[in-house]
Structures are given as structure tokens and as C-alpha cells.
Design an enzyme around this catalytic site. Structure first.
Site, PDB file in Angstrom:
ATOM      1  N   THR A   1      44.398 -17.770 -22.875  1.00 32.24           N
ATOM      2  CA  THR A   1      44.339 -18.040 -21.444  1.00 32.24           C
ATOM      3  C   THR A   1      44.932 -19.400 -21.110  1.00 32.24           C
ATOM      4  O   THR A   1      44.932 -20.320 -21.946  1.00 32.24           O
ATOM      5  CB  THR A   1      42.871 -18.002 -20.965  1.00 32.24           C
ATOM      6  OG1 THR A   1      42.791 -18.450 -19.617  1.00 32.24           O
ATOM      7  CG2 THR A   1      41.999 -18.918 -21.811  1.00 32.24           C
ATOM      8  N   ASP A   2      45.398 -19.552 -19.862  1.00 29.68           N
ATOM      9  CA  ASP A   2      45.871 -20.852 -19.412  1.00 29.68           C
ATOM     10  C   ASP A   2      44.714 -21.827 -19.185  1.00 29.68           C
ATOM     11  O   ASP A   2      44.934 -23.039 -19.042  1.00 29.68           O
ATOM     12  CB  ASP A   2      46.715 -20.725 -18.140  1.00 29.68           C
ATOM     13  CG  ASP A   2      45.985 -20.103 -16.956  1.00 29.68           C
ATOM     14  OD1 ASP A   2      44.810 -19.688 -17.107  1.00 29.68           O
ATOM     15  OD2 ASP A   2      46.594 -20.001 -15.877  1.00 29.68           O
ATOM     16  N   GLU A   3      43.481 -21.324 -19.180  1.00 31.07           N
ATOM     17  CA  GLU A   3      42.333 -22.193 -18.924  1.00 31.07           C
ATOM     18  C   GLU A   3      42.122 -23.229 -20.033  1.00 31.07           C
ATOM     19  O   GLU A   3      41.433 -24.230 -19.826  1.00 31.07           O
ATOM     20  CB  GLU A   3      41.065 -21.368 -18.710  1.00 31.07           C
ATOM     21  CG  GLU A   3      41.147 -20.471 -17.492  1.00 31.07           C
ATOM     22  CD  GLU A   3      39.827 -19.826 -17.114  1.00 31.07           C
ATOM     23  OE1 GLU A   3      38.779 -20.488 -17.265  1.00 31.07           O
ATOM     24  OE2 GLU A   3      39.844 -18.668 -16.674  1.00 31.07           O
TER      25      GLU A   3
ATOM     26  N   TYR B  54      33.649 -21.060 -21.814  1.00 26.19           N
ATOM     27  CA  TYR B  54      34.646 -20.014 -22.071  1.00 26.19           C
ATOM     28  C   TYR B  54      35.968 -20.612 -22.539  1.00 26.19           C
ATOM     29  O   TYR B  54      36.496 -20.247 -23.596  1.00 26.19           O
ATOM     30  CB  TYR B  54      34.873 -19.159 -20.829  1.00 26.19           C
ATOM     31  CG  TYR B  54      36.160 -18.366 -20.889  1.00 26.19           C
ATOM     32  CD1 TYR B  54      36.344 -17.387 -21.877  1.00 26.19           C
ATOM     33  CD2 TYR B  54      37.191 -18.604 -20.000  1.00 26.19           C
ATOM     34  CE1 TYR B  54      37.530 -16.670 -21.957  1.00 26.19           C
ATOM     35  CE2 TYR B  54      38.385 -17.896 -20.074  1.00 26.19           C
ATOM     36  CZ  TYR B  54      38.550 -16.922 -21.051  1.00 26.19           C
ATOM     37  OH  TYR B  54      39.723 -16.231 -21.139  1.00 26.19           O
TER      38      TYR B  54
ATOM     39  N   LYS C 292      38.005 -20.386 -26.207  1.00 26.26           N
ATOM     40  CA  LYS C 292      39.369 -19.876 -26.368  1.00 26.26           C
ATOM     41  C   LYS C 292      40.289 -20.950 -26.950  1.00 26.26           C
ATOM     42  O   LYS C 292      41.167 -20.653 -27.762  1.00 26.26           O
ATOM     43  CB  LYS C 292      39.911 -19.375 -25.029  1.00 26.26           C
ATOM     44  CG  LYS C 292      39.252 -18.095 -24.532  1.00 26.26           C
ATOM     45  CD  LYS C 292      39.449 -16.921 -25.480  1.00 26.26           C
ATOM     46  CE  LYS C 292      40.873 -16.394 -25.467  1.00 26.26           C
ATOM     47  NZ  LYS C 292      40.999 -15.161 -26.293  1.00 26.26           N
TER      48      LYS C 292
END
Length: 351
Positions: free
Chosen positions: A133-135, A158, A162
Site C-alpha cells: 500500500t501507499d500508506e 495497519y 505493511k
């Protein structure tokens, strides 16, 4: 090729499975635990294909993973299985650490063991493709874009889990020589999206006549990527990507959350008007923001375009129209999920 897909009953994983069976000649093994967010109804339309196999299993179960990989003998492992809802990670971080980090370690260990058993040609062709993810990059200000060189700065349990899994994959490439690929994508949307996420949640709540809860001021910005565009990108990466490389995948569609909710409301006004003639936008309410809510994400996807020739086919306008129409046509899919899992309940306030 033979593609081993973890999390193939989830939102993005099932879209990848459907795409590979319907639009390629690849053989697919779907390895999924079938947690609350995974259901085989997402792949029903391809389940009868002789190129599709399903194995129920947990990526944290080393014996099950090893047995499935050794039996299927994949050319590619695409690792999508993950806990993914930020609000849930605030309420219960442990499951995210276990699945996203420990599970990724188990997958890497099994994949490496299998890879070492291959002949030189098969070894060179093998890929372990980790979908992220870009998060992991944290939060942007009003300007700028995430690139593949942006330093990691995760802000939620989260995104931290990741980020940790990304680092494990990268380490297995550097230390053990495993041919790895990493993709970091922006916010996905489209058919079969579990109705706890923003877009399907707004559709479900609007149709129920409930409040449409907007976090804070609704001015958080996300780059929206139609899921079918995303899975085409995944195929391009595992077929043509350079081992050891990371590719950012974005939709070139930056929107404030409030704008997204207004867009969904306007489409519903047109496709299924309220009986009283009022707009669904009158149901919008503002609620307490998510703890640590990142302000803006935006992806620079020029590498995957320049090197692999991929770019999104859908604009946000075309993709959201298709998405809302799909939910209106498929209430039989999402209503039982909402009822069984209380997917429309607010979470993530226990910080």
C-alpha cells in the site's frame, strides 16, 4: 504460467483471480483463509474453470503453505493476503502484526525453500510478488507525490505492519537472492469491495437511509484506483517487472473524501432516487476523525508506465459510475455480509 495467489477470495485478490482466468491462459491457485472479509462468492463465475484451484489455508500456517506451494509448483507467488482495514488495526493491532508480518515471513520462507529446489532456468523465472500500500509512506502535505524512493513513515498499526512486511520481502531479496517484486498501490475501489471501506459503506448506508459518516472535515485526499486497472498492473509487474524492483501503482485520481461522498450521492440520486425526492447528500454527517488520520496520499506511477507500459484505463468518473451501478445490481451479495459481520459499524475509536 502457474500463479499462486494468497488472499484470492478478498477484494483485490479475487479481482486478480477473475482477471487471470478470464483474460489470460495462466493457471491459478487461490489460497485463502476465508476470514470475515473473504468469500468465495467473489470468484464464483470462474470457479468451474479447469485452470482454477482453491485451497483454504492460513498464510501463518507454515505446513499448509509449504504443502500448497509444493503441490502446485508455481512460477509466480502473488501475495495479497492481509488484514487491511485501518480502523480495525486501531482496535486490534495484534491481528495485523500476525497476518501481515508473520504471515509474510511464513510465505517468504516457504517460497525460498521451494525456489531453491528448482533448476536454474526455473529459478531465474520465478517471482515472489508482494502487494502493498501507499500508506507505508506516511502523509503528504498539499503538494508532492509518493515515488518508489520516498522514505517509509507509516502512521497507523495497519501501515506499520505493511511497511514491516515490505522490508521483510526486500530483505529476502537482498540476503537470500529470492527474486522479489513489491508494488505499492493507492486506494482501490470497485465491485466486491467489502462494505466497511469508504465507497461501498457510503452506498450501503445511503440506501438504508442512514447517516453518511464523514471523518473530520472530509478534507483527507486519496488517489483512487479502479480495482480492475490495479490487477492489470499486477499482471504487468509479475510478467515483465525486474526482480528486486518496486513499482508504485496509482489511478491519477486525487479526491477529497467529502467529494467522493458527494459523487456517490449524486449517482445514487440519478440511478435510485429517494422516495421523498431529496438528495442522498442530505444524509451526510460529520463525525470524530480517525486517530492519526493521514491527510493526503498521492502516487507517482511514472515508473510502471515508462518501464512496463501500464496506465489506468478508468477515470474516477467512469469507475465510480460502474461501482455504484454494480452495488445497486448486486444487493444479494452485500446485504448478507452487512447483516452477518456488522460491516457498517464504526470502528477505530479506541486509541
Amino acid at each position: 504460467m502457474r500463479i499462486f495467489v494468497t488472499g484470492g477470495a478478498g477484494f483485490i485478490g479475487s479481482a486478480l483471480v477473475r482477471h487471470l482466468i478470464e483474460n489470460t491462459e495462466h493457471e491459478v491457485l487461490n489460497f485463502d483463509k476465508l476470514t470475515y472479509a473473504g468469500t468465495l462468492t467473489t470468484v464464483e463465475r470462474v470457479a468451474d474453470s479447469n485452470r482454477y484451484t482453491f485451497v483454504q489455508g492460513d498464510i501463518c500456517d507454515a505446513d499448509a503453505v509449504e504443502a500448497a506451494i509444493n503441490a502446485f509448483k508455481p512460477d509466480i507467488v502473488t501475495h495479497l493476503a492481509a488484514e487491511s482495514h485501518v480502523d480495525r488495526s486501531i482496535d486490534g493491532p495484534g491481528a495485523f502484526i500476525q497476518t501481515n508480518m508473520v504471515g509474510t515471513y511464513v510465505m517468504l520462507a516457504a517460497a525460498r525453500s521451494y525456489w531453491l529446489s528448482l533448476d536454474d532456468e526455473a529459478k531465474a523465472a520465478f517471482r515472489f510478488h508482494h502487494i502493498s500500500t501507499d500508506e507505508v509512506y506516511g502523509s503528504l502535505g498539499d503538494t508532492g507525490l509518493f515515488t518508489e524512493e520516498t522514505p517509509y513513515d507509516p502512521r497507523s498499526p495497519y501501515s506499520a505492519s505493511k511497511a514491516g512486511s515490505d522490508h521483510l520481502v526486500s530483505a529476502w531479496g537482498h540476503t537470500f537472492g529470492l527474486p522479489v517484486l513489491i508494488t505499492n498501490c493507492s486506494n482501490n475501489y470497485g465491485p466486491y469491495h467489502f462494505p466497511e471501506k469508504l465507497i461501498p459503506l457510503m452506498i450501503v448506508k445511503a440506501l438504508a437511509g442512514a447517516d453518511l459518516p464523514v471523518y473530520g472535515k472530509g478534507d483527507q485526499v486519496r488517489d483512487w484506483l479502479y480495482v480492475e486497472d490495479h490487477v492489470r498492473a499486477l499482471q504487468a509487474v509479475f510478467e515483465k517487472g525486474v526482480a528486486g524492483r518496486t513499482y508504485n501503482v496509482g489511478g491519477n485520481n486525487e479526491k477529497q473524501n467529502l467529494e467522493v461522498v458527494h459523487t456517490v450521492s449524486a449517482i445514487l440520486d440519478r440511478l435510485r432516487p429517494r422516495a421523498d425526492g431529496q438528495s442522498y447528500a442530505t444524509q451526510i454527517t460529520y463525525v470524530a476523525d480517525r486517530p492519526g488520520h493521514d491527510k493526503r496520499y498521492a502516487i507517482d506511477a511514472s515508473r510502471i508506465k515508462d518501464e512496463l507500459g501500464w496506465e489506468p484505463a478508468e477515470t474516477f468518473e467512469s469507475g465510480i459510475e460502474k461501482t455504484v451501478a454494480w452495488y445497486l445490481d448486486n444487493e444479494a451479495w452485500w446485504r448478507p455480509i452487512v447483516d452477518q459481520h456488522k460491516a457498517d459499524q464504526r470502528r477505530g475509536l479506541n486509541a
